[in-house]
Design an enzyme around this catalytic site. Sequence first.
Site, PDB file in Angstrom:
ATOM      1  CG  ASP A  42     132.240  51.109  31.943  1.00  0.00           C
ATOM      2  OD1 ASP A  42     131.029  51.001  31.652  1.00  0.00           O
ATOM      3  OD2 ASP A  42     133.142  51.071  31.084  1.00  0.00           O
ATOM      4  CG  HIS A  59     129.649  52.647  27.281  1.00  0.00           C
ATOM      5  ND1 HIS A  59     128.457  52.574  27.983  1.00  0.00           N
ATOM      6  CD2 HIS A  59     130.631  52.312  28.173  1.00  0.00           C
ATOM      7  CE1 HIS A  59     128.706  52.199  29.228  1.00  0.00           C
ATOM      8  NE2 HIS A  59     130.003  52.041  29.377  1.00  0.00           N
ATOM      9  CB  CYS A 117     126.110  54.552  29.389  1.00  0.00           C
ATOM     10  SG  CYS A 117     125.956  55.204  27.699  1.00  0.00           S
TER      11      CYS A 117
END
Length: 225
Positions: A121, A104, A168
């Site tokens: 995030d 991630h 991501c």
Amino acid sequence: MGKTNPDEKILSYNDVVLRRSDLDILSGPYFLNDRIIEFYFSYLSSCSEEILLVPPSIAFCIMNYPVGQGLTEFLEPLHLPEKKLVIFPINDNDDVSEAGGGSHWSLLAFERNANKFFHHDSNRGMNSIHAKRLYNAVVSFMSVSSSATKPVYQECNSSPQQMNGYDCGLYVLAIARFICSWYGERDKDGDKMWFSAVQGQVTPYVVARMRNEILGQIRDLMPIK
């Protein structure tokens, strides 16, 4: 027709070397690797000398640097106290023996006028522990004066959220691009930060489209054979 070599070097851009396998990653719905993020950060870095976009390998080293073992010397070439805006890619890799690992990506941005680090995030704060680890490592090195007010850390809970398990890295690149754009236009907006622009413009459609945009940029830069 022979098979293509995934390790074939297709582009050398500044200090970044891209290989044919990187094109395959961008072409399909895959998790971005360090090289693609470093390439795009290097591509964005030409917008201003006041902005520093830290390569993933450097951010990883900072986050995992042994305590008391010369971090000052390691950070010196980055000239952090001279930068107005610093953007770090955050990876959740905890294995120091595998710099290209992890599953991630998120983004940590330092803005000098606000004297804050902002963590974006795209997966509900999944990387907050890792972002805070990097923040704790660099926070004392952002100013030349030891008496300067310590920058604070802020989690950006309104950050755009990914719709799948692999975009991501693209969210990191999209947010980084809009933050750099905001910095270039900041005088027109007064004291406003980039949050509303990021929240409104970093959409799943924009993020998905970035794969082809980056592929096009790479192909435009590739030498003609």
